[in-house]
Design an enzyme around this catalytic site. Structure first.
Site, PDB file in Angstrom:
ATOM      1  N   SER A  48      -4.925   1.080  13.249  1.00  0.00           N
ATOM      2  CA  SER A  48      -5.792   2.258  13.259  1.00  0.00           C
ATOM      3  C   SER A  48      -6.387   2.429  14.649  1.00  0.00           C
ATOM      4  O   SER A  48      -6.567   1.451  15.390  1.00  0.00           O
ATOM      5  CB  SER A  48      -6.922   2.087  12.244  1.00  0.00           C
ATOM      6  OG  SER A  48      -7.923   3.078  12.420  1.00  0.00           O
TER       7      SER A  48
ATOM      8  N   VAL B 162      -2.229  -8.088  -2.419  1.00  0.00           N
ATOM      9  CA  VAL B 162      -1.536  -8.737  -1.301  1.00  0.00           C
ATOM     10  C   VAL B 162      -2.264  -9.975  -0.788  1.00  0.00           C
ATOM     11  O   VAL B 162      -1.715 -10.714   0.038  1.00  0.00           O
ATOM     12  CB  VAL B 162      -1.329  -7.748  -0.130  1.00  0.00           C
ATOM     13  CG1 VAL B 162      -0.421  -6.611  -0.545  1.00  0.00           C
ATOM     14  CG2 VAL B 162      -2.656  -7.225   0.411  1.00  0.00           C
TER      15      VAL B 162
ATOM     16  N   LYS C 265      -8.479  -4.323  11.996  1.00  0.00           N
ATOM     17  CA  LYS C 265      -7.384  -3.602  12.641  1.00  0.00           C
ATOM     18  C   LYS C 265      -7.163  -4.073  14.075  1.00  0.00           C
ATOM     19  O   LYS C 265      -6.026  -4.102  14.563  1.00  0.00           O
ATOM     20  CB  LYS C 265      -7.656  -2.098  12.596  1.00  0.00           C
ATOM     21  CG  LYS C 265      -7.621  -1.517  11.179  1.00  0.00           C
ATOM     22  CD  LYS C 265      -6.287  -1.761  10.486  1.00  0.00           C
ATOM     23  CE  LYS C 265      -6.213  -1.084   9.124  1.00  0.00           C
ATOM     24  NZ  LYS C 265      -4.926  -1.300   8.443  1.00  0.00           N
TER      25      LYS C 265
ATOM     26  N   ARG D 138       0.070   5.752  -1.881  1.00  0.00           N
ATOM     27  CA  ARG D 138      -0.667   6.956  -1.471  1.00  0.00           C
ATOM     28  C   ARG D 138      -0.612   7.111   0.039  1.00  0.00           C
ATOM     29  O   ARG D 138      -0.324   6.170   0.771  1.00  0.00           O
ATOM     30  CB  ARG D 138      -2.132   6.880  -1.913  1.00  0.00           C
ATOM     31  CG  ARG D 138      -2.344   6.830  -3.405  1.00  0.00           C
ATOM     32  CD  ARG D 138      -3.819   6.980  -3.755  1.00  0.00           C
ATOM     33  NE  ARG D 138      -4.623   5.852  -3.294  1.00  0.00           N
ATOM     34  CZ  ARG D 138      -5.951   5.830  -3.312  1.00  0.00           C
ATOM     35  NH1 ARG D 138      -6.629   6.884  -3.752  1.00  0.00           N
ATOM     36  NH2 ARG D 138      -6.612   4.777  -2.894  1.00  0.00           N
TER      37      ARG D 138
ATOM     38  N   ASN E  92       1.115  -2.071   5.215  1.00  0.00           N
ATOM     39  CA  ASN E  92       0.278  -0.880   5.240  1.00  0.00           C
ATOM     40  C   ASN E  92      -0.984  -1.011   4.387  1.00  0.00           C
ATOM     41  O   ASN E  92      -1.947  -0.276   4.595  1.00  0.00           O
ATOM     42  CB  ASN E  92       1.084   0.339   4.763  1.00  0.00           C
ATOM     43  CG  ASN E  92       0.231   1.583   4.649  1.00  0.00           C
ATOM     44  OD1 ASN E  92      -0.222   2.145   5.635  1.00  0.00           O
ATOM     45  ND2 ASN E  92      -0.022   2.016   3.410  1.00  0.00           N
TER      46      ASN E  92
ATOM     47  N   TYR F  11     -13.679  -3.067   9.082  1.00  0.00           N
ATOM     48  CA  TYR F  11     -12.403  -2.365   9.223  1.00  0.00           C
ATOM     49  C   TYR F  11     -11.917  -2.414  10.669  1.00  0.00           C
ATOM     50  O   TYR F  11     -10.755  -2.722  10.943  1.00  0.00           O
ATOM     51  CB  TYR F  11     -12.553  -0.924   8.763  1.00  0.00           C
ATOM     52  CG  TYR F  11     -11.260  -0.134   8.763  1.00  0.00           C
ATOM     53  CD1 TYR F  11     -10.350  -0.251   7.710  1.00  0.00           C
ATOM     54  CD2 TYR F  11     -10.952   0.730   9.817  1.00  0.00           C
ATOM     55  CE1 TYR F  11      -9.159   0.468   7.706  1.00  0.00           C
ATOM     56  CE2 TYR F  11      -9.763   1.455   9.817  1.00  0.00           C
ATOM     57  CZ  TYR F  11      -8.884   1.325   8.762  1.00  0.00           C
ATOM     58  OH  TYR F  11      -7.699   2.035   8.773  1.00  0.00           O
TER      59      TYR F  11
ATOM     60  N   GLY G 248       0.823  -1.203   0.000  1.00  0.00           N
ATOM     61  CA  GLY G 248       0.000   0.000   0.000  1.00  0.00           C
ATOM     62  C   GLY G 248       0.856   1.251   0.000  1.00  0.00           C
ATOM     63  O   GLY G 248       0.536   2.236   0.674  1.00  0.00           O
TER      64      GLY G 248
ATOM     65  N   ALA H 267     -12.688  -4.561  13.021  1.00  0.00           N
ATOM     66  CA  ALA H 267     -12.318  -5.929  13.387  1.00  0.00           C
ATOM     67  C   ALA H 267     -10.974  -6.310  12.790  1.00  0.00           C
ATOM     68  O   ALA H 267     -10.144  -6.956  13.451  1.00  0.00           O
ATOM     69  CB  ALA H 267     -13.405  -6.898  12.919  1.00  0.00           C
TER      70      ALA H 267
END
Length: 262
Positions: free
Chosen positions: A155, A71, A173, A23, A97, A169, A20, A171
């Site tokens: 996060s 990935v 992280k 950006r 990332n 998201y 990742g 869960a």
């Protein structure tokens, strides 16, 4: 190509892989590593993002290498890793990332009712299974060489009550924090550290402009009174990637401006 065995000196510890990396936070980590003299390979899921990142970086071609990779595809990732090794030798630094965070369509409806099983599976696949695949691929050579640095990008959504992100998201992280601890325990005896950085609200093209309603609301919860920057996250990652961070492992570093503190 560096054959399996103990690394010879500090110069052998300078090959990094960042997923990742096209950006936002990922690109800033790539930029920081390049500035620190690493040879950096990075991946993105869209060819146009990879090309744009290469244009932005503008550093000597031999110092970086990038491809469009998913990935979650183990064979594809494995072949990419082989190409990096053929160029520079063993990868000593891994930054996981790559991540996705679908947006809520109906702001008034609960997140759970808008999360399909397919969307749930894809987020878990990218955000959690992807890091596991790469750790499994790279750990054997790191163990053989007696050195490695693994940094997972989590996060605040995986650390506290998620107020913006969806359940998939959050869960994924939170799971990444658990994976970090488990991998740290297994790999510590081999000179390999595994840590997680957990950013709060960092503005980028993914989060939208500062005056967006979601960002104004987020800002009210940040004690330092401002948003974070991708550069700040990159500097923390760079320290964790360094030989000086050898006594830090299994940790999650919260970069939230005080929004979350453990």
């Amino acid at each position: 190509m560096l054959k399996p065995g103990k690394l010879k000196d500090q110069s052998d510890r300078r090959v990094a892989l960042v997923t990742g990396g096209t950006r936002g936070i990922g690109l800033e980590i790539v930029r920081r590593f390049l500035a620190d003299g690493y040879q950096v390979a990075f991946v993105g899921t869209k060819a146009e993002h990879v090309e744009r990142a290469l244009d932005i970086l503008g550093c000597p071609e031999g110092q970086f290498y990038a491809e469009t990779i998913d990935v979650t595809r183990q064979n594809e990732v494995g072949e990419f890793v082989d190409r990096i090794r053929a160029r520079w030798g063993e990868i000593t630094i891994l930054v996981n990332n790559a991540g996705i965070s679908p947006k809520r369509v109906d702001q008034d409806a609960p997140w759970l009712s808008q999360t399909s099983f397919g969307e749930w599976a894809r987020v878990i696949d990218v955000n959690l299974n992807g890091p596991f695949i790469l750790i499994r691929l790279l750990a054997p050579a790191m163990i053989a060489n007696g050195y490695g640095r693994i940094i997972n990008v989590g996060s605040v959504a995986g650390r506290a009550m998620p107020l913006i992100a969806g359940p998939h998201y959050a869960a994924s992280k939170a799971g990444l924090v658990g994976l970090t601890r488990a991998a740290a325990r297994d790999l510590a005896p081999h000179g390999i550290t595994v840590n997680c950085v957990a950013p709060g609200r960092v503005l980028s093209d993914l989060t939208g402009p500062p005056d967006a309603q979601v960002n104004r609301s987020a800002l009210s919860r940040i004690p330092v009174g401002r948003f974070g920057t991708a550069e700040e996250v990159a500097y923390v990652a760079a320290f964790l990637a360094s030989p000086m961070a050898g006594f830090i492992t299994g940790a999650t570093i919260d970069i939230t401006g005080g929004e979350f503190a453990a």
